[in-house]
Write a protein that holds these residues in place. Sequence first.
Motif, mmCIF file in Angstrom:
data_model
loop_
_atom_site.group_PDB
_atom_site.id
_atom_site.type_symbol
_atom_site.label_atom_id
_atom_site.label_comp_id
_atom_site.label_asym_id
_atom_site.label_seq_id
_atom_site.Cartn_x
_atom_site.Cartn_y
_atom_site.Cartn_z
ATOM 1 N N ASN A 127 0.816 -1.223 0.000
ATOM 2 C CA ASN A 127 0.000 0.000 0.000
ATOM 3 C C ASN A 127 0.850 1.273 0.000
ATOM 4 O OD1 ASN A 127 -1.921 -1.950 0.238
ATOM 5 N ND2 ASN A 127 -2.296 -1.588 2.412
ATOM 6 N N GLY A 128 1.891 1.265 -0.811
ATOM 7 C CA GLY A 128 2.699 2.483 -0.958
ATOM 8 C C GLY A 128 3.720 2.707 0.142
ATOM 9 N N ARG A 129 3.907 1.715 1.004
ATOM 10 C CA ARG A 129 4.908 1.871 2.085
ATOM 11 C C ARG A 129 5.969 0.788 1.986
ATOM 12 N NH1 ARG A 129 1.307 2.668 6.606
ATOM 13 N NH2 ARG A 129 0.770 4.862 6.632
ATOM 14 N N ILE A 130 7.215 1.218 2.068
ATOM 15 C CA ILE A 130 8.337 0.280 2.058
ATOM 16 C C ILE A 130 8.394 -0.440 3.401
ATOM 17 C CG2 ILE A 130 10.874 0.191 2.107
ATOM 18 C CD1 ILE A 130 10.171 0.725 -0.657
ATOM 19 N N ASN A 131 8.637 -1.715 3.356
ATOM 20 C CA ASN A 131 8.823 -2.486 4.584
ATOM 21 C C ASN A 131 10.110 -2.042 5.290
ATOM 22 O OD1 ASN A 131 9.380 -4.430 6.475
ATOM 23 N ND2 ASN A 131 9.049 -6.169 5.094
ATOM 24 N N ARG A 132 10.040 -1.919 6.593
ATOM 25 C CA ARG A 132 11.199 -1.397 7.340
ATOM 26 C C ARG A 132 12.440 -2.300 7.244
ATOM 27 N NH1 ARG A 132 8.811 0.121 12.968
ATOM 28 N NH2 ARG A 132 7.297 1.672 12.325
ATOM 29 N N GLY A 133 12.214 -3.592 7.126
ATOM 30 C CA GLY A 133 13.355 -4.513 7.083
ATOM 31 C C GLY A 133 13.998 -4.585 5.709
ATOM 32 N N ILE A 134 13.772 -3.559 4.893
ATOM 33 C CA ILE A 134 14.142 -3.601 3.477
ATOM 34 C C ILE A 134 15.631 -3.815 3.223
ATOM 35 C CG2 ILE A 134 14.318 -1.072 3.342
ATOM 36 C CD1 ILE A 134 12.804 -3.169 0.634
ATOM 37 N N ARG A 135 16.480 -3.279 4.078
ATOM 38 C CA ARG A 135 17.929 -3.410 3.838
ATOM 39 C C ARG A 135 18.322 -4.866 3.690
ATOM 40 N NH1 ARG A 135 21.750 0.879 4.643
ATOM 41 N NH2 ARG A 135 23.468 -0.504 5.067
ATOM 42 N N ARG A 136 17.742 -5.680 4.577
ATOM 43 C CA ARG A 136 18.080 -7.094 4.565
ATOM 44 C C ARG A 136 17.596 -7.746 3.253
ATOM 45 N NH1 ARG A 136 15.061 -10.890 7.014
ATOM 46 N NH2 ARG A 136 13.797 -9.247 7.947
ATOM 47 N N HIS A 137 16.384 -7.374 2.833
ATOM 48 C CA HIS A 137 15.852 -7.974 1.600
ATOM 49 C C HIS A 137 16.632 -7.530 0.375
ATOM 50 C CE1 HIS A 137 12.738 -9.215 4.115
ATOM 51 N NE2 HIS A 137 11.935 -8.180 4.021
ATOM 52 N N ARG A 138 17.044 -6.261 0.401
ATOM 53 C CA ARG A 138 17.705 -5.724 -0.794
ATOM 54 C C ARG A 138 18.967 -6.487 -1.138
ATOM 55 N NH1 ARG A 138 17.191 0.392 0.171
ATOM 56 N NH2 ARG A 138 15.246 0.890 -0.861
ATOM 57 N N GLY A 139 19.622 -7.020 -0.129
ATOM 58 C CA GLY A 139 20.830 -7.781 -0.386
ATOM 59 C C GLY A 139 20.581 -8.982 -1.284
ATOM 60 N N ARG A 140 19.339 -9.441 -1.303
ATOM 61 C CA ARG A 140 19.036 -10.622 -2.115
ATOM 62 C C ARG A 140 18.690 -10.249 -3.551
ATOM 63 N NH1 ARG A 140 15.292 -14.443 1.459
ATOM 64 N NH2 ARG A 140 16.256 -16.001 0.120
ATOM 65 N N ILE A 141 18.596 -8.947 -3.800
ATOM 66 C CA ILE A 141 18.238 -8.471 -5.140
ATOM 67 C C ILE A 141 19.419 -7.716 -5.737
ATOM 68 C CG2 ILE A 141 16.651 -7.038 -6.473
ATOM 69 C CD1 ILE A 141 14.686 -7.209 -4.125
ATOM 70 N N GLY A 142 19.907 -8.188 -6.871
ATOM 71 C CA GLY A 142 20.956 -7.458 -7.583
ATOM 72 C C GLY A 142 20.293 -6.603 -8.650
ATOM 73 N N PHE A 143 20.825 -5.420 -8.873
ATOM 74 C CA PHE A 143 20.235 -4.538 -9.892
ATOM 75 C C PHE A 143 21.318 -4.155 -10.888
ATOM 76 C CE2 PHE A 143 17.595 -1.401 -11.810
ATOM 77 C CZ PHE A 143 16.301 -1.613 -11.357
ATOM 78 N N VAL A 144 21.010 -4.330 -12.157
ATOM 79 C CA VAL A 144 21.954 -3.967 -13.217
ATOM 80 C C VAL A 144 21.283 -2.890 -14.065
ATOM 81 C CG1 VAL A 144 23.209 -4.814 -15.243
ATOM 82 C CG2 VAL A 144 22.987 -6.265 -13.219
ATOM 83 N N PHE A 145 21.972 -1.770 -14.251
ATOM 84 C CA PHE A 145 21.376 -0.615 -14.924
ATOM 85 C C PHE A 145 21.905 -0.473 -16.346
ATOM 86 C CE2 PHE A 145 21.574 0.211 -10.416
ATOM 87 C CZ PHE A 145 20.385 0.854 -10.103
ATOM 88 N N GLN A 146 21.123 0.237 -17.161
ATOM 89 C CA GLN A 146 21.575 0.495 -18.532
ATOM 90 C C GLN A 146 22.917 1.236 -18.542
ATOM 91 O OE1 GLN A 146 18.743 2.635 -20.934
ATOM 92 N NE2 GLN A 146 20.269 3.201 -22.465
ATOM 93 N N GLN A 147 23.053 2.190 -17.635
ATOM 94 C CA GLN A 147 24.278 3.008 -17.624
ATOM 95 C C GLN A 147 25.311 2.503 -16.622
ATOM 96 O OE1 GLN A 147 25.076 4.850 -19.939
ATOM 97 N NE2 GLN A 147 23.097 5.050 -20.957
ATOM 98 N N PHE A 148 25.241 1.221 -16.287
ATOM 99 C CA PHE A 148 26.244 0.512 -15.472
ATOM 100 C C PHE A 148 26.258 0.949 -14.004
ATOM 101 C CE2 PHE A 148 28.269 1.649 -19.693
ATOM 102 C CZ PHE A 148 27.575 0.670 -20.380
#
Length: 291
Positions: free
Chosen positions: A75-96
């Motif tokens: 509902n438009g709110r980031i979960n507070r424990g997000i730092r921990r989850h983000r580690g499991r997601i790699g992000f690759v951008f067009q501009q590196f």
Amino acid sequence: MKPAIEVSQLHKTFGRSGQALCGVSLQVNNGEMVALLGASGSGKSTLLRHIAGLITGDSEKACCIRVLGETIQENGRINRGIRRHRGRIGFVFQQFNLVNRLSVIKNVLVGNLSRLPAWRTLLQLFPEDDRRRALQALDRVGILDHAYKRASDLSGGQQQRAAIARTIFQRADIVLADEPIASLDPETSRTIMELLTDLNKWDGVTVVVSLHQIGFALRYCPRTVALRDGHIVYDGPTEALTRNALRELYGSSANELFGDVAEAPVRANGKPNSVFGPRPAASEAALEAQV
Ligand SMILES: Nc1ncnc2c1ncn2[C@@H]1O[C@H](COP(=O)(O)OP(=O)(O)O)[C@@H](O)[C@H]1O
Ligand SMILES: [Mg+2]
């Protein structure tokens, strides 16, 4: 097993520029390699950024995004424990998105979606074991020799390899790649797509890669989710997306998606296309010399 990614009823409105995403729902299972196809402005980046928890959906709508069973936003709110989850997601951008003034290995060590505590990143204190793993990741993507060069001294393709090495180092379970080949020539593009395929096939990493041309999707991604004006207009096997099918979905704007038709499917035997595969790693001595 829980799906890798679950998006339900995601709406996103950017100020007055209108709706970028209109009730997008999507499920991606563990180990899938999915193309997110759509013309420029169709909402690909916006969707990927929501899944990574970088932006939030409209708060008045009942939307939920889960990654590996954990709620990223609701509902438009980031979960507070997000730092921990983000580690499991790699992000690759067009501009590196490498830090130009830092060496390649430091870019790998620092990561891009938070991992080390800020003070450690600032002081650039990295445990030896981390340095070794970072070098192994660079070896895996074929740029071990460039580990101590400034990131800005690498070619575009090499920088994108470094960005992929960063996700390997991070031990990401999911890689979200936002038009990772849009700034690269066709041959370099193939190498990058093969590296992503390699991670998917050999390491079981779930990959969602946005592309604005069907050719690379046909060749590397069994499933395609196609966006148009913030709506999912197709979700199914990529091979069903013939020119005619794309014309039906996109009308005259389909031309933008055709790209290089020479990129025919080559996945007949279900084996990775990878030129890398489990390639022989650099010898221990070569790695040790660089740690
Ligand atoms: N930060 C932003 N502010 C305002 N409008 C935006 C922003 N980001 C994206 N949009 C708009 O949302 C729509 C989808 O954009 P985007 O997700 O970048 O599409 P794509 O990645 O498929 O090219 C476009 O109309 C774009 O102009
Ligand atoms: Mg985009």
